[in-house]
Write a protein that holds these residues in place. Sequence first.
Motif, PDB file in Angstrom:
ATOM      1  N   LYS A   6       0.799  -1.293  -0.094  1.00  0.00           N
ATOM      2  CA  LYS A   6      -0.132   0.172   0.131  1.00  0.00           C
ATOM      3  C   LYS A   6       0.817   1.410  -0.038  1.00  0.00           C
ATOM      4  N   ILE A   7       2.036   1.266   0.772  1.00  0.00           N
ATOM      5  CA  ILE A   7       2.681   2.446   0.794  1.00  0.00           C
ATOM      6  C   ILE A   7       3.480   2.517  -0.663  1.00  0.00           C
ATOM      7  N   PHE A   8       3.942   1.356  -0.999  1.00  0.00           N
ATOM      8  CA  PHE A   8       4.562   1.725  -2.377  1.00  0.00           C
ATOM      9  C   PHE A   8       3.622   2.047  -3.367  1.00  0.00           C
ATOM     10  N   ASN A   9       2.396   1.421  -3.445  1.00  0.00           N
ATOM     11  CA  ASN A   9       1.451   1.930  -4.302  1.00  0.00           C
ATOM     12  C   ASN A   9       1.049   3.453  -4.271  1.00  0.00           C
ATOM     13  N   ASP A  10       1.014   4.065  -2.988  1.00  0.00           N
ATOM     14  CA  ASP A  10       0.654   5.293  -2.743  1.00  0.00           C
ATOM     15  C   ASP A  10       1.807   6.299  -3.251  1.00  0.00           C
ATOM     16  N   GLU A  11       3.072   5.610  -3.248  1.00  0.00           N
ATOM     17  CA  GLU A  11       4.297   6.473  -4.097  1.00  0.00           C
ATOM     18  C   GLU A  11       3.992   6.418  -5.388  1.00  0.00           C
ATOM     19  N   LEU A  12       3.716   5.437  -5.884  1.00  0.00           N
ATOM     20  CA  LEU A  12       3.485   5.175  -7.249  1.00  0.00           C
ATOM     21  C   LEU A  12       2.606   6.217  -7.728  1.00  0.00           C
ATOM     22  N   ASN A  13       1.575   6.318  -7.029  1.00  0.00           N
ATOM     23  CA  ASN A  13       0.406   7.405  -7.354  1.00  0.00           C
ATOM     24  C   ASN A  13       0.575   8.852  -6.825  1.00  0.00           C
ATOM     25  N   LEU A  14       1.643   9.174  -6.657  1.00  0.00           N
ATOM     26  CA  LEU A  14       2.073  10.642  -6.364  1.00  0.00           C
ATOM     27  C   LEU A  14       1.775  11.605  -7.193  1.00  0.00           C
ATOM     28  N   ASP A  15       1.944  11.226  -8.386  1.00  0.00           N
ATOM     29  CA  ASP A  15       1.852  12.229  -9.492  1.00  0.00           C
ATOM     30  C   ASP A  15       0.318  12.185 -10.043  1.00  0.00           C
ATOM     31  N   GLY A  16      -0.470  11.390  -9.364  1.00  0.00           N
ATOM     32  CA  GLY A  16      -1.889  11.821  -9.775  1.00  0.00           C
ATOM     33  C   GLY A  16      -2.150  10.596 -10.523  1.00  0.00           C
ATOM     34  N   VAL A  17      -3.553  10.550 -10.958  1.00  0.00           N
ATOM     35  CA  VAL A  17      -4.290   9.583 -11.863  1.00  0.00           C
ATOM     36  C   VAL A  17      -4.132   9.859 -13.152  1.00  0.00           C
ATOM     37  N   VAL A  18      -4.074   8.764 -14.049  1.00  0.00           N
ATOM     38  CA  VAL A  18      -3.884   8.853 -15.441  1.00  0.00           C
ATOM     39  C   VAL A  18      -5.417   8.895 -16.124  1.00  0.00           C
ATOM     40  N   SER A  19      -5.597  10.065 -16.797  1.00  0.00           N
ATOM     41  CA  SER A  19      -7.011  10.167 -17.351  1.00  0.00           C
ATOM     42  C   SER A  19      -6.921   9.532 -18.878  1.00  0.00           C
ATOM     43  N   ILE A  20      -7.808   8.638 -19.344  1.00  0.00           N
ATOM     44  CA  ILE A  20      -7.842   8.116 -20.506  1.00  0.00           C
ATOM     45  C   ILE A  20      -9.549   8.231 -20.937  1.00  0.00           C
ATOM     46  N   ILE A  21      -9.767   9.059 -22.011  1.00  0.00           N
ATOM     47  CA  ILE A  21     -11.141   9.182 -22.506  1.00  0.00           C
ATOM     48  C   ILE A  21     -12.278   9.377 -21.369  1.00  0.00           C
ATOM     49  N   GLY A  22     -11.896  10.228 -20.480  1.00  0.00           N
ATOM     50  CA  GLY A  22     -12.695  10.621 -19.409  1.00  0.00           C
ATOM     51  C   GLY A  22     -12.674   9.813 -18.322  1.00  0.00           C
ATOM     52  N   SER A  23     -11.870   8.902 -18.328  1.00  0.00           N
ATOM     53  CA  SER A  23     -11.940   7.814 -16.886  1.00  0.00           C
ATOM     54  C   SER A  23     -10.601   8.183 -16.633  1.00  0.00           C
ATOM     55  N   ASP A  24     -10.577   7.768 -15.179  1.00  0.00           N
ATOM     56  CA  ASP A  24      -9.302   8.081 -14.301  1.00  0.00           C
ATOM     57  C   ASP A  24      -8.831   6.656 -13.951  1.00  0.00           C
ATOM     58  N   PHE A  25      -7.613   6.587 -13.889  1.00  0.00           N
ATOM     59  CA  PHE A  25      -6.937   5.411 -13.421  1.00  0.00           C
ATOM     60  C   PHE A  25      -5.813   5.412 -12.422  1.00  0.00           C
ATOM     61  N   GLU A  26      -5.658   4.618 -11.575  1.00  0.00           N
ATOM     62  CA  GLU A  26      -4.362   5.076 -10.540  1.00  0.00           C
ATOM     63  C   GLU A  26      -3.207   4.124 -11.371  1.00  0.00           C
ATOM     64  N   ARG A  27      -2.000   4.802 -11.188  1.00  0.00           N
ATOM     65  CA  ARG A  27      -0.712   4.419 -11.868  1.00  0.00           C
ATOM     66  C   ARG A  27      -0.439   2.986 -11.473  1.00  0.00           C
ATOM     67  N   HIS A  28      -0.590   2.806 -10.151  1.00  0.00           N
ATOM     68  CA  HIS A  28      -0.010   1.289  -9.540  1.00  0.00           C
ATOM     69  C   HIS A  28      -0.969   0.367 -10.286  1.00  0.00           C
ATOM     70  N   SER A  29      -2.242   0.409 -10.582  1.00  0.00           N
ATOM     71  CA  SER A  29      -3.327  -0.567 -11.101  1.00  0.00           C
ATOM     72  C   SER A  29      -2.867  -0.806 -12.600  1.00  0.00           C
ATOM     73  N   ILE A  30      -2.562   0.515 -13.124  1.00  0.00           N
ATOM     74  CA  ILE A  30      -2.132   0.003 -14.765  1.00  0.00           C
ATOM     75  C   ILE A  30      -0.992  -0.794 -14.781  1.00  0.00           C
ATOM     76  N   LEU A  31       0.217  -0.516 -13.968  1.00  0.00           N
ATOM     77  CA  LEU A  31       1.260  -1.299 -14.042  1.00  0.00           C
ATOM     78  C   LEU A  31       1.027  -2.569 -13.832  1.00  0.00           C
ATOM     79  N   GLN A  32       0.288  -2.798 -12.432  1.00  0.00           N
ATOM     80  CA  GLN A  32       0.008  -4.059 -11.926  1.00  0.00           C
ATOM     81  C   GLN A  32      -0.732  -4.977 -13.146  1.00  0.00           C
ATOM     82  N   LYS A  33      -1.796  -4.399 -13.576  1.00  0.00           N
ATOM     83  CA  LYS A  33      -2.504  -5.333 -14.592  1.00  0.00           C
ATOM     84  C   LYS A  33      -1.792  -5.497 -15.902  1.00  0.00           C
ATOM     85  N   MET A  34      -1.038  -4.651 -16.343  1.00  0.00           N
ATOM     86  CA  MET A  34      -0.576  -4.685 -17.891  1.00  0.00           C
ATOM     87  C   MET A  34       0.825  -5.181 -17.603  1.00  0.00           C
TER      88      MET A  34
END
Length: 336
Positions: A6-34
Amino acid sequence: MEFLKKIFNDELNLDGVVSIIGSDFERHSILQKMEEETYNLAFQDWKILRKQQMLDKADELLSKYNNNARFLTLKNIYKQGNVIPFIGAGMSILSGYSGWTSFLYKLREETYISEDELNALISNGEYEEAAQKLFDNMPQNAFNEEIENEYANCKDIFGCVQYLPHIFKEKVITTNFDCVLERCYENADKAFKKVMIGKDTEDIAKIMTVQNSLLVKLHGEADSATKRVLTKNEYNNFYTASNTLKLCIETITYNSLLFLGCSLSTDRTIKTMIEIADNKGHNNIPRHYVFLALNSEDDRVARKNELAKANIFPIWYDANEDHDECIEALLIKLAD
């Protein structure tokens, strides 16, 4: 130690969410899933870096106030398996539970007691008397309800308290009413096999010998008013009239205690430990230790001498530093 993710994910997300076609995604979840393999490798590298940062922080802390020699002694006792952590309210604050002082001031708002009256008791270290005064000024069921609302509800756990199951795998002592420790150990798949309430510790000596997975909640739990220790009358009942908790403390101090999240003011537990040390002789009982914040206005030598009466010896860190980070660093150094 999954909680570090959780601490690691919070640090990955410090730069904010990634917006794609009006939807927001947390950076750690993008990296973890892809790129799960990349995510896992990054997490492992981050853990190594974080551990080294904490070890460096611990070395910085231990270079002050003659801490290092005392810490080495504590570490040797820990290696022998003879250290039991004694957990205070400070270890639960990051998880959203009030410390005792702030809780008493919260309670005051539900009474007709003036702030000056409570200030006078708190400034004199009369916490038992303050709790008793508040108790006497409220209907008993209302007092109990406030305690249950504050401490009986389970909340998300944060902070270095989550290291405890990985460092102290057997016995733990606490004066806290909350369920943070139970949940920490359950989350780490190391649930306590036995939980004892201070009032019911008549057989504590035998149980300490045979039970290797034990939590002792010295002052009870939030949802059990008959077994709780908070007001002056409750302290007198369990520490003086029945002597139950005094005998319990005498038993648990057969091992060295490490106080964490405890201010160690002159409360009843410390007074009892002073009595035990006076009766048995300081050289005939184990030494105890505390990771303790040092305020700029404190007389460090006087404070150390006062704690020594209870055979407790401080490893200091400056109060203006991040308390949780300091304790985390020292715990990692202890177990390294």
